[in-house]
Design an enzyme around this catalytic site. Structure first.
Site, PDB file in Angstrom:
ATOM      1  N   GLY A  69      40.321   2.159  13.167  1.00 44.21           N
ATOM      2  CA  GLY A  69      39.417   2.538  12.197  1.00 44.21           C
ATOM      3  C   GLY A  69      39.815   2.258  10.997  1.00 44.21           C
ATOM      4  N   GLN A 184      33.402   7.831  14.689  1.00 40.49           N
ATOM      5  CA  GLN A 184      32.878   9.193  15.574  1.00 40.49           C
ATOM      6  C   GLN A 184      31.771   8.939  16.480  1.00 40.49           C
ATOM      7  OE1 GLN A 184      34.994  11.512  16.153  1.00 40.49           O
ATOM      8  NE2 GLN A 184      36.496  11.386  14.520  1.00 40.49           N
ATOM      9  N   HIS A 206      40.798   4.761  20.013  1.00 43.18           N
ATOM     10  CA  HIS A 206      41.430   6.172  20.587  1.00 43.18           C
ATOM     11  C   HIS A 206      40.661   7.212  20.463  1.00 43.18           C
ATOM     12  CE1 HIS A 206      42.907   8.109  16.634  1.00 43.18           C
ATOM     13  NE2 HIS A 206      42.666   6.896  16.065  1.00 43.18           N
ATOM     14  N   THR A 242      49.225 -11.778  15.726  1.00 47.67           N
ATOM     15  CA  THR A 242      49.152 -11.989  17.301  1.00 47.67           C
ATOM     16  C   THR A 242      48.050 -11.074  17.907  1.00 47.67           C
ATOM     17  OG1 THR A 242      51.267 -12.759  17.229  1.00 47.67           O
ATOM     18  CG2 THR A 242      50.410 -12.035  19.374  1.00 47.67           C
ATOM     19  N   CYS A 340      45.543  16.936   4.982  1.00 48.37           N
ATOM     20  CA  CYS A 340      46.504  17.803   4.776  1.00 48.37           C
ATOM     21  C   CYS A 340      47.550  16.972   4.233  1.00 48.37           C
ATOM     22  CB  CYS A 340      47.006  18.651   5.828  1.00 48.37           C
ATOM     23  SG  CYS A 340      48.455  19.672   5.766  1.00 48.37           S
TER      24      CYS A 340
END
Ligand code: PLP
Length: 413
Positions: A69, A184, A206, A242, A340
């Protein structure tokens, strides 16, 4: 058994995505090679592109695979900005919501610091919904100076869904391209790229059950972007490098399965989320839930107001990071939801934009659910949350003053 309530950070790889990934990794092959192994990898890649395009209601040629993302957001924002400014040097303003993920917000700040862009941060209401009146006013002030607009599909901290369709309609009147970060949203809400009118849309594997390291930018066929990476000229020259056939195959499978099961899964997750929120309010009186109240629609298109799997709660008098560590010790993984840096917690810019005080912003926790979340996960949290909040409060705001000082002197939005 540890309880994982941080699916918005990353969700476990699904068995089907893992099988697709390992199958192609074992076969190998560079999709650009002309021999049989290369051509077999090319077929896996192009099948994945077609399948992902169908899941996003886009055309296969509109899919540009990326590493995730963050890269997709960078390619969209820098690519659109450079191309639009190249066509007309007056186009320097980037109109951007105040609740974007750092992948967007920091890229806009970088363009401001290094490329002569002028960032305009659009305000939001207390639920985190970006003001369309502010967008309209900024567009009408001087439409010829707007390079692009960035408005995420749904927020990663509080789950608020943004009025993307309304923003696109406003921008269409001035032929201004809109980028949306749907990292999201994709797999949790219906995402129809063709129907959206967006110029670009970022997604990431992911967050919906593919491995980390693959994502995509969907680029409308008539949108012009200046590439970030130069090299072999893969993917219409927009993203050299690639191609990762295994990652693409896993992403396509995870996305297909998520979209296929979306209505039932969204209902299931919203049910778990609502039980979790009701339980927390019972166990910890005074806990404050963030985001739009149920039943409100984000815009006239009747889109749900919140992501089904994200619950965001502020616990007054409690440090978010203390609570995170106490819950972790109890075997429950959660998140404060905010960034953080080098171990220094900062109040979330999203909550500050929503009108929360620094103290409120610091006492927050995000609980996010995903494809393998169960009632037992919610029960475990509800058993642990009362004592954890009590301990976090008792540990007090020790070090709180000095930390607030550190955070505010860092001066981030
Ligand atoms: C809304 C949003 N945009 C972008 C990203 C970055 O995606 P990636 O981790 O794939 O680079 C995230 C990840 O947390 C996110 O939640």
């Amino acid at each position: 058994m540890p309880v994982y309530l941080d699916h918005a950070a990353t969700t476990p790889v699904t068995p089907a995505a893992l099988a697709a990934y390992t199958g192609q990794i074992a076969r190998g092959g560079n999709p650009s090679s002309l021999h049989a192994a290369g051509q077999a990898a090319r077929r896996v890649l192009e099948d994945a592109r077609e399948s992902l395009a169908a899941s996003l209601r886009a055309h296969p040629t509109e899919i540009v695979f990326t590493s995730g993302g963050t890269e997709a957001d960078n390619l969209a924002l820098k690519g659109l900005y450079w191309a639009r400014r190249g066509e007309d040097p007056r186009r320097r303003r980037i109109l951007c919501s105040s609740v974007e993920h750092h992948a967007v917000a920091d890229t806009v700040e970088w363009l401001e610091a290094h490329e002569g862009a002028e960032a305009v941060w659009l305000p939001c209401d207390r639920a985190g919904v970006t003001s369309m009146d502010a967008l309209r006013a900024e567009l009408e002030k001087d439409p010829g100076s707007v390079a692009l607009v960035a408005l995420m599909w749904a927020n990663n901290e509080v789950g608020t869904v943004q009025p993307v369709h309304e923003a696109v309609r406003l921008c269409a009147d001035h032929s201004v391209p809109v980028h949306s970060d749907a990292v999201q949203a994709f797999g949790h809400l219906p995402v129809d790229f063709a129907g959206s009118g967006l110029a670009t849309l970022a997604v990431s594997g992911h967050k919906l059950g593919a491995p980390v390291g693959v994502g995509a930018l969907v680029v409308r066929r008539d949108a012009t972007l200046t590439p970030l990476l130069h090299g072999g000229g893969q993917q219409r020259g927009l993203r050299s490098g690639t191609l990762d056939a295994a990652g693409a195959a896993a992403f396509a499978v995870a996305a297909h399965d998520a979209v296929d099961r979306l209505p039932e899964e969204a209902r299931r997750l919203a049910g778990l989320r609502d039980r979790l929120l009701a339980g927390i309010q019972r166990e910890v009186p005074g806990a404050v839930v963030s985001g739009p109240p149920d039943g409100r629609v984000a815009d006239s298109d009747g889109i749900p107001t919140r992501l089904p799997g994200i619950a965001h709660v502020t616990f007054p008098g409690c440090e978010g990071d203390s609570l995170l560590f106490l819950l972790d010790m109890a075997g429950i993984a959660t998140s404060t939801g905010s960034a953080c840096t080098a171990g220094v917690p900062r109040p979330s810019h999203v909550l500050l934009a929503m009108g929360r005080s620094e103290e409120e912003a610091r006492g927050s926790q995000r609980f996010s659910l995903g494809w393998n979340s169960t009632d037992a996960d919610v029960d475990a949290l509800l058993r642990a949350i009362g004592p954890a909040v009590e301990h976090a409060r008792a540990a007090g705001m020790a070090g709180h003053e000095s930390r607030i000082e550190t955070a505010s002197t860092r001066g981030r939005r």
